[in-house]
Scaffold this motif. Structure first.
Motif, PDB file in Angstrom:
ATOM      1  N   GLY A  11       0.764  -1.168   0.000  1.00  0.00           N
ATOM      2  CA  GLY A  11       0.000   0.000   0.000  1.00  0.00           C
ATOM      3  C   GLY A  11       0.792   1.212   0.000  1.00  0.00           C
ATOM      4  N   LYS A  69      -3.057   1.505   4.335  1.00  0.00           N
ATOM      5  CA  LYS A  69      -2.913   0.755   3.097  1.00  0.00           C
ATOM      6  C   LYS A  69      -2.181  -0.563   3.303  1.00  0.00           C
ATOM      7  CE  LYS A  69      -3.087   4.557  -0.196  1.00  0.00           C
ATOM      8  NZ  LYS A  69      -4.064   3.914  -1.079  1.00  0.00           N
ATOM      9  N   GLU A 630       1.045  -1.601  -5.985  1.00  0.00           N
ATOM     10  CA  GLU A 630      -0.278  -0.981  -5.826  1.00  0.00           C
ATOM     11  C   GLU A 630      -0.729  -0.387  -7.152  1.00  0.00           C
ATOM     12  OE1 GLU A 630      -2.528   2.745  -3.576  1.00  0.00           O
ATOM     13  OE2 GLU A 630      -0.495   2.164  -2.993  1.00  0.00           O
ATOM     14  N   ARG A 644      -3.785  -3.495  -3.794  1.00  0.00           N
ATOM     15  CA  ARG A 644      -2.389  -3.775  -3.508  1.00  0.00           C
ATOM     16  C   ARG A 644      -2.190  -5.270  -3.312  1.00  0.00           C
ATOM     17  NH1 ARG A 644      -1.660  -5.498   1.500  1.00  0.00           N
ATOM     18  NH2 ARG A 644      -3.389  -5.159   2.961  1.00  0.00           N
TER      19      ARG A 644
END
Length: 733
Positions: A11, A69, A630, A644
């Motif tokens: 991420g 992320k 990602e 991702r």
């Protein structure tokens, strides 16, 4: 450590200046796939605002966005994303931390022993590992500094530091609410709100988290969950911003961990319990002891910031922390009473820090400070071996430490910069120990004393640091660094002075002399960050905790054991680290790291002999790395979608410290890889949704274990989490 995290998390935020806070680059700002350059994150690793690409040290930073992320839920999820970092839950616990950086750390959460890697919550050092595997919520940034620390702030550490930085106080009203559901009955709820209280001069923020998950396994006899999670946590801050030059902020944090014990798997049958072979599941147990593993932790701190003049700033940090733990350790994991241990730990610490910062806008800038630490770590451990031998370990270690430090940077020219620092430490360690044998498991009638002493030892140390940086171009920084790390010695609270008299003697302080060269580079118009570092560490008087068996009754058979603590001697640790971020197009981001580590003992004295060739470093994999990818795209409604995938690999690792010559082979883990993935949908408004998956191939991998085979027939391993997936909904305002 040779444990490979598969955290493939990729991420990195490909925002307006997309970037992830991994290795030395940083995550981006506004989420937009129009980003065509990477943006370097701001850090305070040297007590001033700088970008990661400007700091001549090995530091990795994660912003709040990149943490989301990468699905970093607690500090244990960081290690695959940082070169040569190992972080995991210690043996039978879920919130006690074990941390290693570049082969330097402390695997045994013994009270009164300093960790090799320092954990900081905001500006406050957390002295004990219990409760220090911090869950991540309402965070502004996490920084990981590799190598010895001590000339800039806080406590001295030999391996490095992990800094958890909470979201600050803003005059604007902001907040969030998030709910997460997943397999194994996961239900996590997090929330935060902050802003001004009547006027911009008075501000506050409150954050809470409730984290629940059913067990990965169960006690097949009682039906109770094991390896579950039941944590409540909260933080509160209040700040008075009296003027532009002066403010006072008070913070409170609280954590209550009622999770059960972690399940350990028998790696070989226990000869004392022939009717209980190893179980099929790596998480199931049949423990005879109740499922108790409770930890509570609280802390309060006050920080005063005063801008004395345009050139000078003053900061004062005062803090108090305490924690309590009660846990049952059924070493044999069976209904039989082979090695049943009940432990109580308690800790209190007070710290004060005075700090002056200077930056006159000229060629010199720096920080000077005084740090005081007063700690009291105690506990009692009740041992029941075979239902025949009963004893306890009890006592308190008192630490009284004062240090003076300074670190200054000088611009020799437009391209050359010199940084010099030093830390002087004076530390007293006092141990008050009373370890006894008892007639039965009520532990009320002593029949023997195996250790009884109250002693104090003093340690002083001067730890210098010097670095030289060369700005070859606007995009390339080259640096060299030499520094010393120091960790004081002390006394073994588990001493067995009757059978092993030397165990009541003090162990020496530990010193690391670290030499590093590195470069931080940006290419392709800020679309590629490449950071390299190579280090060579000389490690002296290495402190090691080893479970040692001995003959308790003179019949020639080792029928008991105790936790020995000693200095191994000398070692050399060297390695190479690579961190990268590449933005090939405005939609794609590739990031990751590679780490190579060569750790060897030069001297390891055991029974008067040098057995260095037989011993291996704990948690020091020769190779580890991760790659994250990602893809991000804008949506027609103004939102965006980011997907991702990540893969991390770790070479084989020795997970425990054992004296091989005694026949006690360490717990090991072969090389392995993990795969994670996730999708995040930002709606363009206040709502966002994410689907996350970790260890998607359900890889079995050990993180640590016990080898007490000689005396107790115990050889067990603790395993990392299985495949998990979760769905989250979040509302920001």
């Amino acid at each position: 450590m040779k444990r490979n995290h598969l955290s493939l998390a990729i991420g990195l935020t490909l925002s307006l200046a997309a970037a992830q806070a991994q290795a030395q680059s940083a995550p981006a700002a506004a989420p937009s796939s129009e980003a065509v350059t990477l943006d370097a994150v701001q850090v305070t690793a040297r007590k001033r605002e700088e970008t990661l690409q400007e700091v001549p040290v090995a530091v990795t930073a994660f912003t709040a966005e990149s943490i989301d992320k990468l699905n970093i839920r607690d500090l244990g999820d960081l290690d695959a994303q940082v070169p040569n970092l190992t972080v995991y839950a210690a043996r039978g616990s879920s919130s006690t931390v074990t941390a290693y950086i570049r082969g330097v750390g402390q695997s045994d959460p013994l009270w009164g022993v300093d960790p090799g890697v320092g954990i900081y919550l905001d500006d406050v050092y957390i002295a004990r590992p219990q409760g220090a595997l911090l869950d991540v919520f309402d965070v502004e940034r996490v920084e990981v500094l590799r190598g010895p620390q001590g000339t800039l702030y806080g406590k001295n550490t030999v391996g490095g530091a992990i800094k958890y930085i909470s979201r600050g106080l803003s005059a604007d009203t902001t907040g969030m609410a998030q709910a997460t559901v997943g397999n194994y009955g996961q239900l996590d709820v997090k929330g935060a709100i902050g802003g001004s209280l009547g006027s911009d001069a008075l501000r506050a923020r409150v954050a809470v988290a409730s984290l629940h998950r059913d067990g990965f396994g169960e006690n097949t006899v009682t039906g109770q969950d094991v390896s579950d999670k039941e944590i409540l946590a909260a933080r509160a801050q209040v700040g008075a911003f009296i003027s532009d030059d002066f403010n006072i902020q008070v913070a409170f944090d609280w954590m209550d961990d009622q999770s059960g014990v972690r399940g350990a798997k028998m790696l070989s049958a226990n000869r004392f319990v022939p009717g209980a072979p190893p179980m099929a599941s790596r998480y199931d147990v049949r423990n005879g002891m109740p499922n108790v593993n409770d930890t509570s932790m609280t802390g309060v701190s006050a920080v005063a910031n005063w801008r004395i003049s345009d050139d000078w700033g003053f900061k004062f940090v005062s803090a108090r922390r305490e924690s309590d733990t009660e846990t049952n350790i059924d070493f044999d994991t069976t209904q039989a009473t082979i090695a049943d241990v009940k432990a109580f730990y308690s800790d209190e610490q007070i710290s004060h820090e005075l700090q002056f910062n200077y930056d006159g806008g000229g060629r010199a800038r720096g920080v000077m400070g005084v740090y005081y630490f007063d700690g009291e770590a105690g506990g009692q451990v009740l041992n029941n071996f075979f239902g025949l031998l009963f004893g306890d370990t009890q006592g308190t270690v008192y630490t009284d430490s004062i240090a003076v430090y300074g670190d200054w940077s000088f611009d020799i020219s437009d391209k050359w910069k010199l940084d010099a620092g030093v830390r002087w430490t004076d530390e007293d360690k006092r141990a008050d120990v009373l370890n006894r044998g008892y007639s039965n498991n009520t532990y009320t009638t002593p029949i023997s004393v195996v250790a009884d002493f109250d002693r104090t030892i003093n340690f002083t140390n001067v730890a210098p640091k010097v670095s030289l940086g060369y700005q070859a171009t606007d995009d390339i920084l080259v640096y060299g660094l030499a520094t010393r790390g120091f960790k004081s010695g002390g006394y073994n609270i588990r001493a067995q002075a009757t059978a092993v008299p030397r165990s009541a003697e003090p162990f020496d302080d530990e010193v690391v002399d670290s030499f590093e060269v590195g470069t931080k580079m940006s290419f392709l118009d800020q679309r590629l960050f490449l950071n390299l570092s190579a280090f060579h560490n000389k490690y002296e008087d290495i402190q090691l905790s080893v479970f040692t068996s001995y003959d308790s009754n003179g019949d020639g058979t080792n029928d008991a054991f105790f936790g020995d603590f000693t200095n191994a001697g000398k070692g050399t640790v060297q390695g190479l680290e690579v961190e990268y971020q590449w933005l090939p197009t405005r939609n794609w981001l590739v990031s990751g790291n590679l780490a190579f580590l060569d750790a060897e003992y030069d001297e390891f004295i055991y029974a008067g002999l040098n057995i260095a060739d037989e011993q291996e470093f704990t948690n020091a994999p020769e190779f580890s790395g991760a790659i994250n990818v990602e893809y991000r795209t804008d949506l027609a409604n103004g939102g965006n979608l980011a997907a991702r995938v990540g893969y991390s690999y770790q070479d084989d690792v020795v997970a425990t410290t054992e004296i091989v010559r005694t026949g006690a082979l360490p717990i090991t883990q072969d090389g392995y890889g993990l795969v994670n993935a996730g999708v995040i949908w930002n709606t363009g408004g206040s709502w966002s949704f994410s689907l996350q998956g970790t260890n998607l191939t359900d890889k079995e991998y050990r993180t640590t274990g016990y080898n007490l085979n000689a005396a107790l027939g115990v050889v067990t391993g603790f395993y990392g989490p299985p495949r998990q997936y979760s769905l989250s909904a979040r509302y920001d305002f």
